[in-house]
Each structure stands twice: as structure tokens, then as C-alpha cells.
Scaffold this motif. Structure first.
Motif, PDB file in Angstrom:
ATOM      1  N   PRO A  49     -31.543  12.745  30.743  1.00  0.00           N
ATOM      2  CA  PRO A  49     -32.508  12.972  31.831  1.00  0.00           C
ATOM      3  C   PRO A  49     -33.480  14.059  31.398  1.00  0.00           C
ATOM      4  CG  PRO A  49     -30.438  14.083  32.316  1.00  0.00           C
ATOM      5  CD  PRO A  49     -30.203  13.283  31.062  1.00  0.00           C
ATOM      6  N   PHE A  50     -34.629  14.139  32.057  1.00  0.00           N
ATOM      7  CA  PHE A  50     -35.504  15.264  31.766  1.00  0.00           C
ATOM      8  C   PHE A  50     -34.760  16.550  32.099  1.00  0.00           C
ATOM      9  CE2 PHE A  50     -39.055  12.199  31.941  1.00  0.00           C
ATOM     10  CZ  PHE A  50     -39.590  12.491  30.700  1.00  0.00           C
ATOM     11  N   PHE A  51     -34.930  17.547  31.256  1.00  0.00           N
ATOM     12  CA  PHE A  51     -34.110  18.756  31.323  1.00  0.00           C
ATOM     13  C   PHE A  51     -34.132  19.372  32.723  1.00  0.00           C
ATOM     14  CE2 PHE A  51     -33.018  23.184  30.774  1.00  0.00           C
ATOM     15  CZ  PHE A  51     -31.945  23.115  29.910  1.00  0.00           C
ATOM     16  N   ASP A  52     -32.971  19.422  33.343  1.00  0.00           N
ATOM     17  CA  ASP A  52     -32.871  19.994  34.691  1.00  0.00           C
ATOM     18  C   ASP A  52     -31.594  20.812  34.842  1.00  0.00           C
ATOM     19  OD1 ASP A  52     -31.011  17.977  34.672  1.00  0.00           O
ATOM     20  OD2 ASP A  52     -31.708  16.997  36.501  1.00  0.00           O
ATOM     21  N   GLU A  53     -31.086  21.330  33.705  1.00  0.00           N
ATOM     22  CA  GLU A  53     -29.881  22.150  33.747  1.00  0.00           C
ATOM     23  C   GLU A  53     -30.200  23.545  34.288  1.00  0.00           C
ATOM     24  OE1 GLU A  53     -26.815  21.175  32.899  1.00  0.00           O
ATOM     25  OE2 GLU A  53     -27.324  19.187  32.112  1.00  0.00           O
ATOM     26  N   VAL A  54     -29.159  24.278  34.646  1.00  0.00           N
ATOM     27  CA  VAL A  54     -29.331  25.644  35.151  1.00  0.00           C
ATOM     28  C   VAL A  54     -29.993  26.520  34.097  1.00  0.00           C
ATOM     29  CG1 VAL A  54     -28.099  27.716  35.936  1.00  0.00           C
ATOM     30  CG2 VAL A  54     -27.390  25.451  36.726  1.00  0.00           C
ATOM     31  N   GLY A  55     -29.654  26.282  32.852  1.00  0.00           N
ATOM     32  CA  GLY A  55     -30.231  27.050  31.757  1.00  0.00           C
ATOM     33  C   GLY A  55     -29.943  26.363  30.440  1.00  0.00           C
ATOM     34  N   SER A  56     -30.405  26.962  29.365  1.00  0.00           N
ATOM     35  CA  SER A  56     -30.150  26.432  28.034  1.00  0.00           C
ATOM     36  C   SER A  56     -28.653  26.387  27.768  1.00  0.00           C
ATOM     37  CB  SER A  56     -30.834  27.334  27.002  1.00  0.00           C
ATOM     38  OG  SER A  56     -30.350  27.058  25.703  1.00  0.00           O
ATOM     39  N   SER A  57     -28.248  25.429  26.941  1.00  0.00           N
ATOM     40  CA  SER A  57     -26.827  25.347  26.583  1.00  0.00           C
ATOM     41  C   SER A  57     -26.383  26.556  25.774  1.00  0.00           C
ATOM     42  CB  SER A  57     -26.554  24.061  25.800  1.00  0.00           C
ATOM     43  OG  SER A  57     -27.296  24.044  24.589  1.00  0.00           O
ATOM     44  N   LEU A  58     -27.330  27.388  25.328  1.00  0.00           N
ATOM     45  CA  LEU A  58     -26.979  28.643  24.677  1.00  0.00           C
ATOM     46  C   LEU A  58     -26.254  29.569  25.650  1.00  0.00           C
ATOM     47  CD1 LEU A  58     -27.206  30.745  22.366  1.00  0.00           C
ATOM     48  CD2 LEU A  58     -29.458  31.348  23.281  1.00  0.00           C
ATOM     49  N   TYR A  59     -26.610  29.446  26.939  1.00  0.00           N
ATOM     50  CA  TYR A  59     -26.078  30.364  27.949  1.00  0.00           C
ATOM     51  C   TYR A  59     -25.049  29.724  28.876  1.00  0.00           C
ATOM     52  CZ  TYR A  59     -30.247  32.839  26.410  1.00  0.00           C
ATOM     53  OH  TYR A  59     -31.215  33.443  25.635  1.00  0.00           O
ATOM     54  N   VAL A  60     -25.266  28.476  29.247  1.00  0.00           N
ATOM     55  CA  VAL A  60     -24.340  27.801  30.175  1.00  0.00           C
ATOM     56  C   VAL A  60     -24.081  26.385  29.690  1.00  0.00           C
ATOM     57  CG1 VAL A  60     -24.967  29.151  32.226  1.00  0.00           C
ATOM     58  CG2 VAL A  60     -26.282  27.106  31.651  1.00  0.00           C
TER      59      VAL A  60
END
Length: 201
Positions: A49-60
Motif C-alpha cells: 500500500p502507499f506508505f501509511d505506517e506510524v513511522g519508518s521501519s527503522l523506528y517501529v
């Protein structure tokens, strides 16, 4: 040390994409070598999906199961070649989105590009180089640029990419440089991992 594993990422998902032709041509050249192992990775197989995560996978951690599967796939490679179509003087949205959905999995690995379009995808490739640096990758100097005049002959069936000697020379230069960087960075990452393990013991 095992041979570096390289992913050739097809950076377009359009139904009528041109990307399959340079991907097949470049993969055939890469598979003639004995210093790398190459796998074609198609973004169609990872419908992110178009990026809609809480944050980058570096952080969460990513919640999307497709994103988790994508990150696991990316982690298994030691270097990358991206086909780069040029849309409105930049890379495809689907490729930029795929880059954004991973982070540590890209780190300290080389990136190369096979661009195509009006100016050989050069403007898209230059933007992708900046994205690669931010993701702590090592974009190599050489690239393949398939200009419109060459593309047109391939699309109308009058020539095949392997018939363009200048493109074969560019591809060899890319593969030579990519193999060197992939081996060097793989060696360094393995040394870092061994040192960290020894420190923790």
C-alpha cells in the motif's frame, strides 16, 4: 565467503511496462558471471500500500504483512540493481514507495541502476541515488541508460537490447563495479557482525 546475492528489482508494475525487457537482458548478462548470484525481484509480487505506517521501519515495526514480507526479502540480498523508468522527471511512485518500506535492510549495500526513457532515465536515476544515500546504501558511479531511440527499436521489434554493443559495455561496467562493492561491503558487514558477537560473548 559465499558469492554476494544481488536482487534485480523491477521498478514498475504497469501492465504494459517496458521494464521486463531490460530486466531480462541484464539478468542474462549477470548470470554469465561467477562472482555474483542474481535473482529478479518483481514489485508486482509485493503489492505494497502507499506508505501509511506510524513511522519508518527503522523506528517501529511495520504493520502491513506485505511490508514485512518485503523487508524480509530485501534483507536476504547483498546488493541491488533497480530498473528505473522516468515519470515526470523522476522515478516511479511504486519504486520510491518500496524503498520507503524498508530501512536497515538496505544499509551498507551497493545500489546500481538500469534507467530508460527520453534521456535514458537519467533524471530518475539521479533522484534514486539520493534516496539510496539516505537509506545508507552505496550507489555506484556507473549506470545503464537506455535512451528513447534505442527503446523505440526494441518496442517495435526491429532490434533486441543485446544487439546494442554500447549497452552491453555499460552493463559490463555496472556489473564489474557492483560485484566489487558487493563483495567489499559483504566482507565488512560480516566482520562487524563477528565483532559484535564476540563482544556479546
Amino acid at each position: 565467503m559465499s558469492k554476494p546475492k544481488i536482487a534485480l528489482v523491477i521498478g514498475s508494475t504497469r501492465a504494459n511496462r517496458f521494464a521486463d525487457k531490460p530486466a531480462e537482458w541484464f539478468a542474462n548478462l549477470a548470470r554469465q558471471r561467477d562472482d555474483i548470484e542474481l535473482e529478479v525481484v518483481d514489485l508486482r509480487d509485493f503489492p505494497l500500500p502507499f506508505f501509511d505506517e506510524v513511522g519508518s521501519s527503522l523506528y517501529v515495526p511495520s504493520k502491513s504483512e506485505v511490508a514485512q514480507r518485503w523487508q524480509e526479502k530485501v534483507a536476504g540480498f547483498d546488493g541491488f540493481v533497480f530498473t528505473a523508468a522516468e515519470y515526470s522527471r523522476g522515478p516511479t511512485a511504486v519504486l520510491k514507495n518500496a524503498l520507503d518500506y524498508a530501512y536497515t535492510e538496505w544499509n551498507r549495500k551497493p545500489a546500481a541502476f538500469v534507467g530508460y526513457g527520453g534521456v535514458g532515465g537519467a533524471r530518475a536515476v539521479e533522484q534514486l541515488r539520493l534516496h539510496a544515500v539516505e537509506l545508507q546504501m552505496a550507489p555506484i558511479r556507473n549506470a545503464v541508460h537506455i535512451v528513447w531511440a534505442d527503446m523505440a527499436q526494441v518496442m517495435n521489434g526491429s532490434k533486441k537490447l543485446e544487439e546494442f554493443e554500447h549497452l552491453n559495455q555499460y552493463a559490463k561496467a555496472v556489473l564489474d563495479e557492483l560485484a566489487w562493492w558487493a563483495t567489499a561491503l559483504k566482507t565488512a558487514r560480516e566482520a562487524d557482525a563477528a565483532a559484535a558477537q564476540a563482544k556479546a560473548a
